[in-house]
Design an enzyme around this catalytic site. Structure first.
Site, PDB file in Angstrom:
ATOM      1  N   SER A 125     -15.771  -8.893 -11.922  1.00 40.77           N
ATOM      2  CA  SER A 125     -15.413 -10.273 -12.283  1.00 40.77           C
ATOM      3  C   SER A 125     -16.037 -10.676 -13.610  1.00 40.77           C
ATOM      4  CB  SER A 125     -15.905 -11.232 -11.185  1.00 40.77           C
ATOM      5  OG  SER A 125     -15.814 -12.569 -11.607  1.00 40.77           O
ATOM      6  N   TYR A 150     -23.081 -14.345  -5.274  1.00 38.75           N
ATOM      7  CA  TYR A 150     -21.790 -13.642  -5.397  1.00 38.75           C
ATOM      8  C   TYR A 150     -21.736 -12.898  -6.733  1.00 38.75           C
ATOM      9  CZ  TYR A 150     -17.135 -12.870  -7.085  1.00 38.75           C
ATOM     10  OH  TYR A 150     -16.045 -12.277  -7.661  1.00 38.75           O
ATOM     11  N   LYS A 154     -21.652  -8.610  -7.845  1.00 35.27           N
ATOM     12  CA  LYS A 154     -20.748  -7.902  -8.766  1.00 35.27           C
ATOM     13  C   LYS A 154     -21.550  -7.149  -9.839  1.00 35.27           C
ATOM     14  CE  LYS A 154     -16.817  -9.032  -6.960  1.00 35.27           C
ATOM     15  NZ  LYS A 154     -16.041  -8.016  -6.201  1.00 35.27           N
TER      16      LYS A 154
HETATM   17  C1  WQD Z   1     -11.587 -23.252 -12.811  1.00 36.34           C
HETATM   18  C2  WQD Z   1     -11.839 -24.557 -13.546  1.00 36.34           C
HETATM   19  C3  WQD Z   1     -13.407 -25.993 -12.448  1.00 36.34           C
HETATM   20  C4  WQD Z   1     -11.044 -27.094  -8.982  1.00 36.34           C
HETATM   21  C5  WQD Z   1     -14.009 -18.681  -9.812  1.00 36.34           C
HETATM   22  C6  WQD Z   1     -15.130 -17.751  -9.566  1.00 36.34           C
HETATM   23  C7  WQD Z   1     -14.909 -16.484 -10.321  1.00 36.34           C
HETATM   24  C8  WQD Z   1     -13.570 -15.919  -9.969  1.00 36.34           C
HETATM   25  C9  WQD Z   1     -12.460 -16.940 -10.221  1.00 36.34           C
HETATM   26  C10 WQD Z   1     -13.866 -14.264  -8.262  1.00 36.34           C
HETATM   27  C11 WQD Z   1     -13.319 -24.955 -13.544  1.00 36.34           C
HETATM   28  C12 WQD Z   1     -12.033 -26.645 -12.540  1.00 36.34           C
HETATM   29  C13 WQD Z   1     -11.483 -26.511 -10.156  1.00 36.34           C
HETATM   30  C14 WQD Z   1     -10.748 -28.485  -8.961  1.00 36.34           C
HETATM   31  C15 WQD Z   1     -11.325 -28.620 -11.279  1.00 36.34           C
HETATM   32  N1  WQD Z   1     -13.547 -15.521  -8.614  1.00 36.34           N
HETATM   33  N2  WQD Z   1     -11.609 -27.260 -11.277  1.00 36.34           N
HETATM   34  N3  WQD Z   1     -10.904 -29.198 -10.127  1.00 36.34           N
HETATM   35  O1  WQD Z   1     -14.886 -21.297 -11.117  1.00 36.34           O
HETATM   36  O2  WQD Z   1     -13.583 -20.411 -13.126  1.00 36.34           O
HETATM   37  O3  WQD Z   1     -13.953 -18.955 -11.176  1.00 36.34           O
HETATM   38  O4  WQD Z   1     -12.791 -18.101  -9.436  1.00 36.34           O
HETATM   39  O5  WQD Z   1     -14.142 -13.355  -8.976  1.00 36.34           O
HETATM   40  O6  WQD Z   1     -15.926 -15.590  -9.966  1.00 36.34           O
HETATM   41  O7  WQD Z   1     -16.286 -18.357 -10.061  1.00 36.34           O
HETATM   42  O8  WQD Z   1     -12.381 -20.864 -10.980  1.00 36.34           O
HETATM   43  O9  WQD Z   1     -10.487 -22.215 -10.192  1.00 36.34           O
HETATM   44  O10 WQD Z   1     -12.793 -22.671  -9.228  1.00 36.34           O
HETATM   45  O11 WQD Z   1     -12.267 -23.355 -11.554  1.00 36.34           O
HETATM   46  O12 WQD Z   1     -11.460 -29.289 -12.321  1.00 36.34           O
HETATM   47  O13 WQD Z   1     -10.349 -29.082  -7.924  1.00 36.34           O
HETATM   48  O14 WQD Z   1     -11.154 -25.602 -12.850  1.00 36.34           O
HETATM   49  O15 WQD Z   1     -14.435 -26.950 -12.673  1.00 36.34           O
HETATM   50  O16 WQD Z   1     -13.615 -25.588 -14.782  1.00 36.34           O
HETATM   51  P1  WQD Z   1     -13.787 -20.465 -11.655  1.00 36.34           P
HETATM   52  P2  WQD Z   1     -11.958 -22.293 -10.394  1.00 36.34           P
END
Ligand code: WQD
Length: 341
Positions: A125, A150, A154
């Site tokens: 990741s 987590y 990785k």
């Molecule tokens: C993306 C952006 C949130 C929800 C995670 C894991 C990463 C990988 C992918 C496994 C951020 C914003 C989110 C919401 C929002 N997983 N957001 N409102 O955190 O980049 O990555 O998933 O490998 O390891 O950390 O993905 O989709 O949670 O967030 O504003 O209701 O969307 O703050 O900026 P993230 P995400």
């Protein structure tokens, strides 16, 4: 036909990888403990590929079960290892659950096929980069201290794999794939992301809000140092991501490939949260309701990948854009609304 073990093969990315393996002429053997997936996905995969793939329900963290698997499936030529717990927030509250499952599963799997010439693709990741110092982030960027157990699993898993390869004791070849943000669904809308409970990730929350299962979307912060103030990520269509796993197997099948390599899997383009929201509205015609809320602890401000190495050495490049990511995610949400599992 080359048999490929797909651990976590009924999960979001795993199920799409199973389909692309069949499209590429491989025979997938699915392993899943159903802790974060549903058996119904096996039937959905069957509808897409036209036959029911071999499936073993087992917990890879149990050594005896993995050894039994290796006896039942001795002639695999490759493994794609997706199976792991992956909820960042949950890992902070339950570190031992994450370390036990993710490390025991990996080590049991490696031991079970240690003496065989197996090509292993590891699901890593972009979280290992943390907030990169330079963007786009390349594979040789420094790995930052993990922001969660987590993310630590990785990082350490990559080290375990490199140590194993460079010890010279095994006949494995290994490619680690560092995913950015996988989103979207297969064009058939028969498989896609199945979050348990309230989605933590942006795109499944968007589609559930759009269909009325959730309230308004909260944008976690618009005061970041980005053009529109919201966080930037490199969203990649899950089908493009799945195809990269086939490319990784092809690379390891070449005589010239020795040992270990690692690649970024992104589009090379960043999109902000607000841009994703507007892309969803544009590509589906569905108006979203959202409000700006506070920053989410642990979020990095902006990250997107340099995919030069993946394009040049893996021979792979993402082809689907943000509109196809959003429209396919929406078609899947509508499908499961009318065909609940
Ligand atoms: C993306 C952006 C949130 C929800 C995670 C894991 C990463 C990988 C992918 C496994 C951020 C914003 C989110 C919401 C929002 N997983 N957001 N409102 O955190 O980049 O990555 O998933 O490998 O390891 O950390 O993905 O989709 O949670 O967030 O504003 O209701 O969307 O703050 O900026 P993230 P995400």
């Amino acid at each position: 036909m080359s048999k490929i073990l797909v651990t976590g093969g009924l999960g979001f990315i795993g199920s799409h990888a199973v389909v692309e393996l069949v499209n590429a002429g491989y025979e997938p053997v699915i392993v899943d403990d159903l802790s974060n997936s549903q058996l119904a996905i096996l039937d959905q995969i069957t509808k897409i590929i036209g036959y029911k793939p071999a499936f073993h329900q087992l917990d890879l963290s149990v050594e005896a079960d993995v050894n039994s698997l290796a006896l039942a499936e001795p002639d695999i030529t490759g493994v794609i290892h997706f199976a792991a717990f992956k909820a960042v927030g949950e890992s902070v509250g339950h570190p031992l659950k994450y370390y036990r499952n993710n490390f025991y599963s990996l080590i049991n799997l490696l031991n079970a096929y240690y003496a065989k010439p197996v090509n292993l693709v590891f699901s890593s990741s972009c979280t290992v980069y943390g907030q990169p110092d330079v963007l786009p982030v390349t594979e040789d960027a420094p790995v930052k201290p993990a922001q969660s157990p987590y993310g630590n699993t990785k990082q350490v898993a990559e080290e375990i794999l490199k140590d194993m390869i460079f010890s010279g004791g095994s006949r494995y070849k290994v490619v680690s794939l560092r995913y950015f943000n996988p989103v979207g669904a297969h064009h058939s809308a028969l498989i896609g992301e199945l979050p348990i409970g309230v989605p933590q990730n942006l795109v499944p929350f968007i589609t559930q809000s759009a269909i009325g299962k959730r309230g308004n979307i909260t944008v976690h912060g618009d005061d970041y140092n980005t053009p529109d103030g919201s966080c930037i990520r490199d969203y990649i269509h899950v089908v493009d991501l799945a195809k990269a796993h086939v490319a990784a197997l092809r690379l390891m099948e070449k005589e010239s490939f020795t040992g270990y390599d690692m690649f970024n899997l992104g589009t090379g383009t960043g999109s902000s949260v607000l841009e994703v929201i507007h892309a969803f509205e544009r590509s589906t015609g569905v108006k979203l309701n959202y409000q700006i809320g506070p920053r989410r602890p642990g979020d990095v401000e902006q990250v997107w990948g340099d995919v030069t190495k993946s394009t040049q050495k893996l021979g792979w490049k993402a082809e689907l854009g943000i509109d196809e990511m959003m429209s396919s995610a929406w078609e899947w949400e509508k499908y499961i609304e009318t065909n609940p599992f």
